[in-house]
Design an enzyme around this catalytic site. Structure first.
Site, mmCIF file in Angstrom:
data_model
loop_
_atom_site.group_PDB
_atom_site.id
_atom_site.type_symbol
_atom_site.label_atom_id
_atom_site.label_comp_id
_atom_site.label_asym_id
_atom_site.label_seq_id
_atom_site.Cartn_x
_atom_site.Cartn_y
_atom_site.Cartn_z
ATOM 1 N N GLY A 212 0.809 -1.207 0.000
ATOM 2 C CA GLY A 212 0.000 0.000 0.000
ATOM 3 C C GLY A 212 0.839 1.252 0.000
ATOM 4 O O GLY A 212 2.019 1.209 0.343
ATOM 5 N N GLY A 215 1.891 5.925 4.439
ATOM 6 C CA GLY A 215 0.998 6.613 5.361
ATOM 7 C C GLY A 215 -0.369 5.991 5.528
ATOM 8 O O GLY A 215 -1.233 6.561 6.172
ATOM 9 N N THR A 216 -0.584 4.796 4.957
ATOM 10 C CA THR A 216 -1.906 4.199 5.060
ATOM 11 C C THR A 216 -2.036 3.306 6.290
ATOM 12 O O THR A 216 -3.095 2.740 6.516
ATOM 13 C CB THR A 216 -2.236 3.379 3.804
ATOM 14 O OG1 THR A 216 -1.112 2.573 3.475
ATOM 15 C CG2 THR A 216 -2.570 4.281 2.638
ATOM 16 N N LYS A 218 0.486 0.792 7.419
ATOM 17 C CA LYS A 218 1.076 -0.548 7.355
ATOM 18 C C LYS A 218 1.883 -0.856 8.619
ATOM 19 O O LYS A 218 1.712 -1.906 9.237
ATOM 20 C CB LYS A 218 1.975 -0.675 6.109
ATOM 21 C CG LYS A 218 1.204 -0.505 4.809
ATOM 22 C CD LYS A 218 2.080 -0.695 3.596
ATOM 23 C CE LYS A 218 3.124 0.379 3.434
ATOM 24 N NZ LYS A 218 2.584 1.723 3.222
ATOM 25 N N HIS A 433 -7.249 35.571 -12.898
ATOM 26 C CA HIS A 433 -6.908 34.170 -13.157
ATOM 27 C C HIS A 433 -7.740 33.238 -12.265
ATOM 28 O O HIS A 433 -8.370 32.291 -12.751
ATOM 29 C CB HIS A 433 -5.402 33.967 -12.911
ATOM 30 C CG HIS A 433 -4.911 32.572 -13.125
ATOM 31 N ND1 HIS A 433 -4.144 32.212 -14.205
ATOM 32 C CD2 HIS A 433 -5.082 31.434 -12.405
ATOM 33 C CE1 HIS A 433 -3.858 30.931 -14.132
ATOM 34 N NE2 HIS A 433 -4.420 30.421 -13.046
ATOM 35 N N GLU A 434 -7.772 33.542 -10.971
ATOM 36 C CA GLU A 434 -8.494 32.664 -10.037
ATOM 37 C C GLU A 434 -10.003 32.720 -10.272
ATOM 38 O O GLU A 434 -10.680 31.682 -10.292
ATOM 39 C CB GLU A 434 -8.176 33.040 -8.580
ATOM 40 C CG GLU A 434 -6.709 32.896 -8.190
ATOM 41 C CD GLU A 434 -6.119 31.534 -8.526
ATOM 42 O OE1 GLU A 434 -6.870 30.541 -8.522
ATOM 43 O OE2 GLU A 434 -4.910 31.469 -8.808
ATOM 44 N N ASP A 511 -1.205 24.669 -14.270
ATOM 45 C CA ASP A 511 -2.509 24.291 -14.835
ATOM 46 C C ASP A 511 -2.299 23.553 -16.154
ATOM 47 O O ASP A 511 -2.903 22.505 -16.398
ATOM 48 C CB ASP A 511 -3.362 25.536 -15.129
ATOM 49 C CG ASP A 511 -3.671 26.331 -13.873
ATOM 50 O OD1 ASP A 511 -3.648 25.737 -12.787
ATOM 51 O OD2 ASP A 511 -3.932 27.549 -13.997
#
Ligand code: ADP
Ligand code: MG
Ligand code: ZN
Length: 624
Positions: A212, A215-216, A218, A433-434, A511
């Site tokens: 995995g 950070g899951t 394990k 732009h935003e 982008d």
């Protein structure tokens, strides 16, 4: 926690200290030695010699003679002179004449080995210094020798594995990966009651591979197994096996399993096993002998468990594809358990676990946080709550409120908040732009709703538009994908329409990168272009020479050109759509930009309200 490595380091530090103080000691002595020698030089200017002594004895001037046999110096006390300052006379080895003369004249005569005698003292001091230097040198040599010996049997003297007698982690501390937990429940039973299985002739599996992303949970899961079974937990990371010295890795494996056998039943956890467990005989730069030896040793050890020894090896990796097939054979890591990113319910569970230890205001809804954090791993969620707690403490609040949680989510996703920009043309352009992203997103069918638009820089970004992912991102439709491309292009489209094509900036770089890679996937992986449902590219994988995973393009030059054409066509069409939305809604956009520059941030609800109000007044301008 009992950590071998740590303890050994400490001992070594003490040893070093000792040697240093010794060296300092001899340095101090050396200094005394030098001052002493200058005293000696001064004393050589004596005027009274042997013949003077004989003459004085003859004339009866001498009151007393004291001879120091160790240095062969006679101290001559003359009549009428200060007793504290006798004349010094260097004598020959044998002085029968002198003795006879002293006797004859009846002069006081003593023989004494004076302790205050400087020359003698200096002699002993020299000896002492020499001795100390020799001892110091000896210790140094011994130390470096032991260092060299240490290099010879590294694995032994510097074991890098950790042992925890009790991890204190339980299954209830691990949330959101229920299937993995269920599969591993069995391992706990193996560890607790191996005899049950031996009795019916069942062989206990030796190894479990946890697969995995980072950070899951394990490592946490492995600790929970040891905790539930109440057995010791040995752990080492694959990268720690691979060292500069050949043979070190193998010897570490040996040591690790030796210790494990002594402590059976127990659990051995090998993190990052891909570091040693790569396909052998492959890899760029030829095979790595050291890694191969380490891997072979690991396989040997695992094969060597006779019957049910009560040792279970759990390994973790996020690269199962590169693992050596020998590792996955029965009797080794034949069980594989997937540990994936948690879904909505899983995230809620993980938040529950970590919220239990924190003071959270009653109005905070963990549900909302879970909804806002798709793609977060367990570690991300733990980090999120911790960041929020830190912020709460900094704000001197009693409990964590939604405001801190929001700030923490933004921070975990996009990085640290920067200082707001000063009003300038640049700031206006960023605002357009935003708002471009936000408006194009809002007016494109299939796009996620705006969560907020902000001009406060964060991480690498100078302004940000956030969208709330609609639901769990399981399957994404063609409409949604195209909407995303259009929305991504909204920023550049706004710059283009409002400031002119010559004034567009590098701000859209990220982008455009995302647009390109997304569109390429649409064409070559998802089969959503005019080329039809063809998988034209595999997953991107690193190249391993000698192992057939070389990522060669599976199409001809002709097809390659067609792919590029399709990508261009899609992006061009989406860009045109975005520009049209900008042109059609110019007054609304101008209005939003003014408000954004004034307020720095517009929340999603406020944004939608403004858009709705505007649409009511000028309904013709909305939608295309
Ligand atoms: P991995 O080994 O998969 O990289 P870790 O087990 O080291 O991840 O997870 C790091 C931390 O993140 C854990 O100590 C725990 O605090 C938190 N965490 C990760 N996954 C979970 C989970 N499923 N449930 C609860 N906490 C988790
Ligand atoms: Mg880990
Ligand atoms: Zn942008």
């Amino acid at each position: 926690m009992y950590n071998y490595n740590h303890k050994l380091r400490k001992n070594k530090a003490i040893k070093n200290k000792k040697i240093i103080s010794l060296m300092a000691g001899s340095l101090l002595l050396l200094q005394t030695f030098f001052t002493g020698s200058s005293v000696l030089a001064q004393e050589k200017n004596e005027q009274f010699n042997f013949s003077d002594l004989l003459r004085s004895l003859e004339t009866g001037e001498v009151k007393k003679v004291s001879i120091d046999p160790s240095t062969n110096i006679a101290y001559v006390y003359l009549n009428g002179e200060n007793d504290n300052k006798p004349q010094k006379v260097k004598l020959f080895n044998q002085n029968p004449e002198l003795i006879a003369k002293i006797r004859e004249k009846g002069v006081d005569f003593v023989v004494e080995s004076s302790a205050a005698n400087t020359a003698a003292l200096l002699n002993t001091m020299q000896l002492g210094i020499l001795l100390l230097l020799i001892i110091g040198l000896f210790l140094l040599i011994k130390k470096s020798a032991s260092g060299a010996a240490g290099a010879m049997n590294f694995g032994k003297s510097r074991a890098r594995f950790q042992m925890e007698a009790a991890t204190g982690v339980e299954f209830k501390d691990v949330a959101g990966i229920e299937e993995a937990k269920e599969e591993l429940q069995e391992v706990v039973v193996f560890l607790k009651t191996p005899d049950k299985f031996t009795a019916v002739g069942a062989k206990i599996p030796r190894g479990v591979l946890l697969i995995g992303p980072p950070g899951t949970g394990k490592t946490l899961l492995a600790k929970a197994i040891a905790g539930e079974a109440q057995v010791p937990f040995f752990s080492i990371s694959g990268s720690e096996f691979v060292e500069m010295f050949v043979g070190v890795g193998a010897s570490r494996v040996r040591d690790l399993f030796k210790k494990a056998k002594e402590n059976a039943p127990c659990l051995v956890f090998i993190d990052e096993i891909d570091a040693v467990g790569r396909q052998r005989g492959t890899g760029i730069g030829g095979g790595n002998d050291e890694r191969e030896q380490t891997l072979n040793q690991l396989l040997t050890e695992m094969d060597g468990f006779e019957g049910n020894t009560g040792i279970i090896v759990i390994a973790a990796t996020n690269r199962p594809d590169v693992l050596d097939s020998a590792l996955l054979r029965p009797g080794r890591f034949d069980r594989q358990v997937m540990v994936d990113y948690p879904d909505l319910k899983g995230r809620l569970g993980i938040l529950d676990v970590h919220a239990a230890t924190k003071k959270i205001a009653p109005e905070v809804s963990l549900d909302t946080i879970a909804q806002r954090t798709p793609g977060f791993s367990g570690a991300d969620l733990a980090n999120l709550l911790n960041e929020a707690a830190i912020l709460t403490a900094r704000r001197r609040k009693e409990a964590i409120t939604m405001s801190e949680i929001d700030a923490a989510i933004d921070r975990v996703i996009a990085g640290m908040e920067g200082t707001p920009l000063v009003d300038s043309k640049c700031k206006r352009l960023i605002a357009y732009h935003e708002i471009g992203h936000a408006i194009v997103g809002t007016f494109t069918n299939g796009h996620d709703p705006v969560e907020k638009v902000t001009l406060i820089p964060r991480g690498q970004a100078r302004g940000l538009t956030w969208f709330t992912p609609d639901e769990e991102q399981g399957l994404i439709s063609k409409t949604q994908l195209f909407a995303r491309i259009t929305g991504l292009l909204g920023g550049r489209a706004a710059e283009d329409i409002i400031f002119g094509n010559d004034e567009v900036t590098t701000g859209a770089g990220n982008d455009i990168e995302r647009v390109t890679s997304l569109t390429r996937q649409i064409v070559t992986k998802f089969g959503m272009s005019e080329l039809g449902p063809l998988a034209l590219e595999g997953d991107e994988q690193p190249i391993f020479l000698g192992n057939d995973t070389v990522n060669r393009s599976e199409y001809s030059q002709e097809i390659a050109e067609k792919i590029d054409l399709q990508i261009q066509k899609i992006v061009y069409q989406c860009y045109e759509n975005a520009k049209k939305i900008i042109i059609d809604n110019r007054p609304l956009i101008d209005n939003l930009v003014d408000q954004l520059i004034e307020k720095e941030t517009i929340e999603g609800d406020v944004f939608r309200q403004i858009v709705a109000n505007y649409s009511k007044k000028q309904p013709i301008l909305v939608k295309n």
